[in-house]
Scaffold this active site. Structure first.
Site, short mmCIF file in Angstrom:
data_model
loop_
_atom_site.label_atom_id
_atom_site.label_comp_id
_atom_site.label_asym_id
_atom_site.label_seq_id
_atom_site.Cartn_x
_atom_site.Cartn_y
_atom_site.Cartn_z
N THR A 26 24.78 -12.86 -1.46
CA THR A 26 23.65 -13.71 -2.80
C THR A 26 22.82 -12.93 -3.99
OG1 THR A 26 22.50 -14.00 -0.60
CG2 THR A 26 21.10 -14.20 -1.91
N VAL A 27 22.90 -11.41 -3.69
CA VAL A 27 22.86 -10.67 -5.22
C VAL A 27 24.18 -10.68 -5.54
CG1 VAL A 27 21.63 -8.79 -6.33
CG2 VAL A 27 21.24 -9.33 -3.86
N GLU A 78 16.36 -1.01 -11.03
CA GLU A 78 14.83 -2.06 -10.96
C GLU A 78 14.88 -2.82 -9.96
OE1 GLU A 78 11.44 -1.98 -12.21
OE2 GLU A 78 12.66 -2.20 -13.69
N GLY A 105 11.80 -5.77 -5.82
CA GLY A 105 12.68 -6.65 -6.56
C GLY A 105 12.55 -7.15 -8.12
N GLU A 117 16.37 -11.32 7.91
CA GLU A 117 17.11 -10.64 8.62
C GLU A 117 16.65 -11.62 9.92
OE1 GLU A 117 19.70 -10.82 6.65
OE2 GLU A 117 18.58 -10.08 4.97
N ASP A 134 13.01 0.11 5.12
CA ASP A 134 12.15 -0.64 4.19
C ASP A 134 11.77 -0.37 2.88
OD1 ASP A 134 13.60 -2.57 2.26
OD2 ASP A 134 12.09 -3.16 2.17
N LYS A 177 12.27 2.75 -0.69
CA LYS A 177 12.03 1.86 -1.65
C LYS A 177 10.64 2.96 -2.49
CE LYS A 177 12.43 -2.73 -0.55
NZ LYS A 177 12.15 -4.04 -0.20
#
Length: 328
Positions: free
Chosen positions: A13-14, A128, A133, A189, A200, A204
């Site tokens: 996707t990214v 970044e 996101g 997911e 997650d 971060k």
């Protein structure tokens, strides 16, 4: 006009988002930077898999094909796990490439050695996209830290968890029902463990710690709790009291320089900076010595929010190399 040769590692996707945005913004980037950009190669797991057309671009499953491209200058990395991503970025940096990553799992662990390696080679790292996101928290923190010091960071760093808690309160549904809805909408997911367990958000938070405080706490000392034990009854009781559950990742430095971090559900009231953050949005509240508390809010994931900040990192890096700053 000179051309910057770039490669994309990972084409999910990214990675596809990066490819689309670079091509859509190519003329604007040429005008603002005075340099063209060419996606020369894309690294994939399976070259036989059907995917979007990328005319004139080498598509390969062998990293050697990427690293041996003559004149390669920029590597966009959008792989999922620590390895082989870390090894690939080390080799790209050693070749003199600027690297731009969205890989929070890898970067949370290796951000400090990667920065040291990049500094020794005279190249830059853009990251970044690893944290929140489309919320420009990394750029904002970098600018703030030139004058301010940060005392505490609080954040909603996982949009999936925030969406589930929002739906449980607004629709009065059970955790499992809200999770299934998040999966159906593509926010979660098939295996949602990293989101709902807090892992997650923890990764971060460690990236933000390394930037804000130049170090991280001992990972084993950080209490990480997910949202899967919060019941509809818990949410109802909080609502009756005018409170909301938020999954908060926070870190604070005391007067002795010690770091204290935690990740877990918190009950917050209307005066809290994270109270109004709903749905899949992320938010980061930065407590600074001069400005006070600054809160940044925006979409936390998705093809274009993530990919766009990676292309912005590219523009900033190339602008620095040329001796000026770019805004696109």
């Amino acid at each position: 006009m000179a051309t910057i040769k770039a490669a994309i590692l990972g084409f999910g996707t990214v990675g596809q988002g990066i490819y689309h945005i670079v091509n859509e913004k190519r003329e604007d980037l040429k005008k603002s930077l005075g340099l063209d950009i060419e996606i020369s190669a894309i690294l994939v797991n399976n070259v036989g898999k059907e995917r979007i057309a990328t005319p004139g671009v080498l598509v390969t499953d062998d990293f050697e094909d990427i690293i041996n491209i003559p004149g390669l200058q920029v590597v966009f990395e959008a792989i999922v796990n620590e390895e082989p991503a870390y090894n690939y970025l080390c080799r790209a940096i050693d070749k003199g490439c600027h690297v731009i990553t969205a890989n929070k799992v890898m970067f949370s662990k290796y951000s400090i050695p990667l920065h040291e390696r990049a500094k020794s080679r005279g190249v830059f790292i853009g990251y970044e996209a690893t944290t929140a996101g489309g919320v420009p928290v990394i750029k904002t923190l970098k600018n703030l830290l030139q004058v301010n010091s940060v005392k505490r960071i609080q954040g909603i760093l996982n949009g999936t968890s925030n969406y589930i808690l929002t739906q449980m309160r607004q629709d009065e549904c059970q955790f499992d029902d809200a999770l299934k809805e998040a999966q159906d909408l593509g926010y979660a997911e098939a295996d949602p463990y990293n989101d709902v367990s807090g892992q997650d958000a923890f990764r971060k938070l460690m990236i933000l710690s390394a930037l804000a405080f130049k170090k991280q706490p001992n990972w084993n000392d950080v209490r990480v709790i997910g949202i899967d034990e919060i019941s509809l009854e818990d949410v109802r009781k909080a609502k009756e009291q005018g409170l909301r559950y938020r999954h908060v990742a926070e870190i604070e430095q005391d007067e002795n320089g010690e770091l204290y971090a935690s990740v877990g559900p918190q009950l917050v009231g209307p005066d809290h900076p994270l109270y109004s953050i709903e749905g899949v949005n992320n938010a980061v509240a930065l407590d600074t010595n001069y400005i006070g508390t600054l809160t940044l809010v925006g979409p936390g994931a998705g093809m274009y929010p993530t990919a766009s900040v990676m292309v912005e990192d590219y523009a900033e890096i190339i602008g620095k190399r040329a001796g000026f700053f770019i805004t696109i």
